[in-house]
Design an enzyme around this catalytic site. Structure first.
Site, PDB file in Angstrom:
ATOM      1  N   GLY A 120     -15.518  65.634   4.496  1.00 30.53           N
ATOM      2  CA  GLY A 120     -14.090  65.476   4.708  1.00 30.53           C
ATOM      3  C   GLY A 120     -13.250  66.426   3.882  1.00 30.53           C
ATOM      4  O   GLY A 120     -13.684  66.911   2.833  1.00 30.53           O
ATOM      5  N   HIS A 138     -17.631  53.882   6.515  1.00 28.66           N
ATOM      6  CA  HIS A 138     -18.430  55.088   6.285  1.00 28.66           C
ATOM      7  C   HIS A 138     -18.736  55.323   4.811  1.00 28.66           C
ATOM      8  O   HIS A 138     -19.644  56.076   4.493  1.00 28.66           O
ATOM      9  CB  HIS A 138     -17.679  56.294   6.865  1.00 28.66           C
ATOM     10  CG  HIS A 138     -18.501  57.526   7.029  1.00 28.66           C
ATOM     11  ND1 HIS A 138     -19.689  57.561   7.725  1.00 28.66           N
ATOM     12  CD2 HIS A 138     -18.307  58.804   6.582  1.00 28.66           C
ATOM     13  CE1 HIS A 138     -20.187  58.780   7.714  1.00 28.66           C
ATOM     14  NE2 HIS A 138     -19.375  59.553   7.016  1.00 28.66           N
ATOM     15  N   TRP A 139     -17.976  54.696   3.936  1.00 29.48           N
ATOM     16  CA  TRP A 139     -18.130  54.924   2.502  1.00 29.48           C
ATOM     17  C   TRP A 139     -18.759  53.703   1.831  1.00 29.48           C
ATOM     18  O   TRP A 139     -18.111  52.972   1.084  1.00 29.48           O
ATOM     19  CB  TRP A 139     -16.781  55.219   1.857  1.00 29.48           C
ATOM     20  CG  TRP A 139     -16.220  56.573   2.169  1.00 29.48           C
ATOM     21  CD1 TRP A 139     -16.877  57.652   2.663  1.00 29.48           C
ATOM     22  CD2 TRP A 139     -14.855  56.979   1.989  1.00 29.48           C
ATOM     23  NE1 TRP A 139     -16.030  58.715   2.799  1.00 29.48           N
ATOM     24  CE2 TRP A 139     -14.785  58.344   2.401  1.00 29.48           C
ATOM     25  CE3 TRP A 139     -13.702  56.348   1.542  1.00 29.48           C
ATOM     26  CZ2 TRP A 139     -13.596  59.063   2.361  1.00 29.48           C
ATOM     27  CZ3 TRP A 139     -12.528  57.065   1.493  1.00 29.48           C
ATOM     28  CH2 TRP A 139     -12.470  58.413   1.906  1.00 29.48           C
ATOM     29  N   ASN A 174     -16.031  61.473  -4.265  1.00 31.37           N
ATOM     30  CA  ASN A 174     -16.876  60.617  -3.441  1.00 31.37           C
ATOM     31  C   ASN A 174     -17.674  59.597  -4.246  1.00 31.37           C
ATOM     32  O   ASN A 174     -18.018  58.532  -3.729  1.00 31.37           O
ATOM     33  CB  ASN A 174     -17.845  61.469  -2.623  1.00 31.37           C
ATOM     34  CG  ASN A 174     -17.283  61.871  -1.274  1.00 31.37           C
ATOM     35  OD1 ASN A 174     -16.140  62.297  -1.189  1.00 31.37           O
ATOM     36  ND2 ASN A 174     -18.080  61.758  -0.234  1.00 31.37           N
ATOM     37  N   ASN A 223     -24.184  61.192   1.217  1.00 31.76           N
ATOM     38  CA  ASN A 223     -23.269  60.510   2.122  1.00 31.76           C
ATOM     39  C   ASN A 223     -22.903  61.446   3.271  1.00 31.76           C
ATOM     40  O   ASN A 223     -22.463  62.571   3.038  1.00 31.76           O
ATOM     41  CB  ASN A 223     -22.008  60.089   1.364  1.00 31.76           C
ATOM     42  CG  ASN A 223     -20.976  59.380   2.233  1.00 31.76           C
ATOM     43  OD1 ASN A 223     -19.783  59.570   2.070  1.00 31.76           O
ATOM     44  ND2 ASN A 223     -21.421  58.559   3.160  1.00 31.76           N
ATOM     45  N   ARG A 230      -6.913  63.164  -2.298  1.00 30.99           N
ATOM     46  CA  ARG A 230      -7.608  63.966  -1.290  1.00 30.99           C
ATOM     47  C   ARG A 230      -6.713  65.098  -0.778  1.00 30.99           C
ATOM     48  O   ARG A 230      -7.190  66.215  -0.551  1.00 30.99           O
ATOM     49  CB  ARG A 230      -8.061  63.071  -0.137  1.00 30.99           C
ATOM     50  CG  ARG A 230      -9.143  62.058  -0.502  1.00 30.99           C
ATOM     51  CD  ARG A 230     -10.447  62.725  -0.896  1.00 30.99           C
ATOM     52  NE  ARG A 230     -11.107  63.367   0.218  1.00 30.99           N
ATOM     53  CZ  ARG A 230     -12.213  62.901   0.813  1.00 30.99           C
ATOM     54  NH1 ARG A 230     -12.774  61.781   0.395  1.00 30.99           N
ATOM     55  NH2 ARG A 230     -12.779  63.555   1.808  1.00 30.99           N
TER      56      ARG A 230
END
Length: 283
Positions: free
Chosen positions: A39, A262-263, A47, A103, A186
């Site tokens: 991302g 997703h995390w 992350n 990941n 981010r």
């Protein structure tokens, strides 16, 4: 006192790249390398900041910004080889073998390492990687997932608003985990290195930002202990990808987490840390 980014920040020359990474724990302990996803604004620290401190109580933890992300060198799609860069970093740090925890994109790199450089990998742990272009039952046919559409949109417009939408789609409990602070972090990470954004979008237009994948047919040869973690509510990469990987890797087991996007390492940090510590310590 909890570790900070400044406490862990390091830079090294690895092969022909300069790589920034976070480092913590005893250098004489077993090495664990944490590989982030793709991302915009992703870095090793961003992350895995919910995991580094806990894992460093047991292991020598290294969380690099992979080339093309964060403070590491920029790369184009044709030049990007994260598996080679990971091995080069191990060489620079004089580490013979490490457990790799990846990941999403980092999971793809981890599986490449397991098939191409198995002698450098002690354990494989993935969270939400794709499994390639194989037909799937639940994934959208012929198109991007909701999460990938949001991710690409955030590359094209790396604003706080775009990052808010991205962090919301990455998590199941977005009210708790998709915070304004995370979206701002981010966005700041992404806009600090605009060349990474350009290279990602150029690579995406050429068929995908990741040119080198593992081959599914090579996975049955992998004898490395493998733990596959996936969120049941992942809107970026469906958990059926992990089921396919599980069917191909002989020495593997899977953990499917409910109420998880997703995390997994963020939403279920304490459980994730326990799983990783136990798996590496006892396999």
């Amino acid at each position: 006192m909890a570790l900070t980014f400044e406490d862990t920040s390091r830079t090294a020359r690895a092969g022909n790249r300069t790589i920034h990474y976070s480092e913590a724990g005893d250098p004489s302990a077993p090495a664990v390398v944490l590989l982030h996803g793709s991302g915009p604004g992703a870095t090793g620290w961003s992350n895995f900041k919910a995991n580094i401190d806990a894992l460093a109580q047991h292991f020598h933890v290294i969380a690099p910004d992979m080339p093309g992300w964060g403070r590491s060198d920029a790369v184009t799609r044709s030049d990007m080889d994260h598996a080679r860069s990971a091995v080069d970093l191990l060489d620079t740090l004089r580490i013979d073998r490490a457990a790799f925890v990846g990941n999403s994109m980092g999971g793809i790199t981890t599986l490449r390492l397991a098939t191409e450089f198995p002698e450098r990998v002690s354990h494989v742990i993935t969270m939400g990687p794709g499994s390639g272009s194989q037909p799937k039952l639940f994934s959208p046919a012929g198109g991007l997932s909701e999460g990938m559409k949001t991710l690409v949109a955030a590359y094209r417009e790396p604003s706080v608003e775009s990052m808010t939408r991205l962090t919301e789609v990455m998590t199941f409990d977005s009210a708790r985990f998709a915070t304004p602070e995370l979206a701002a972090e981010r966005a700041a990470n992404a806009t600090a290195h605009p060349v990474h954004l350009t290279n990602y979008l150029d690579g995406f237009a050429q068929g995908g930002p990741i040119a080198k994948w593992f081959r599914l047919e090579d996975l049955p040869k992998v004898q490395i202990p493998t733990l596959l973690i996936h969120g049941r509510d992942d809107r970026v990469v469906h958990y059926e990808n992990t089921l396919l990987l599980l069917a191909h890797i002989p020495n593997s087991r899977a953990v499917l987490l409910n109420r998880c996007g997703h995390w997994a390492q963020v939403e279920h940090a304490e459980e994730f840390n326990r799983l990783v510590i136990d798996f590496i310590s006892n396999n």
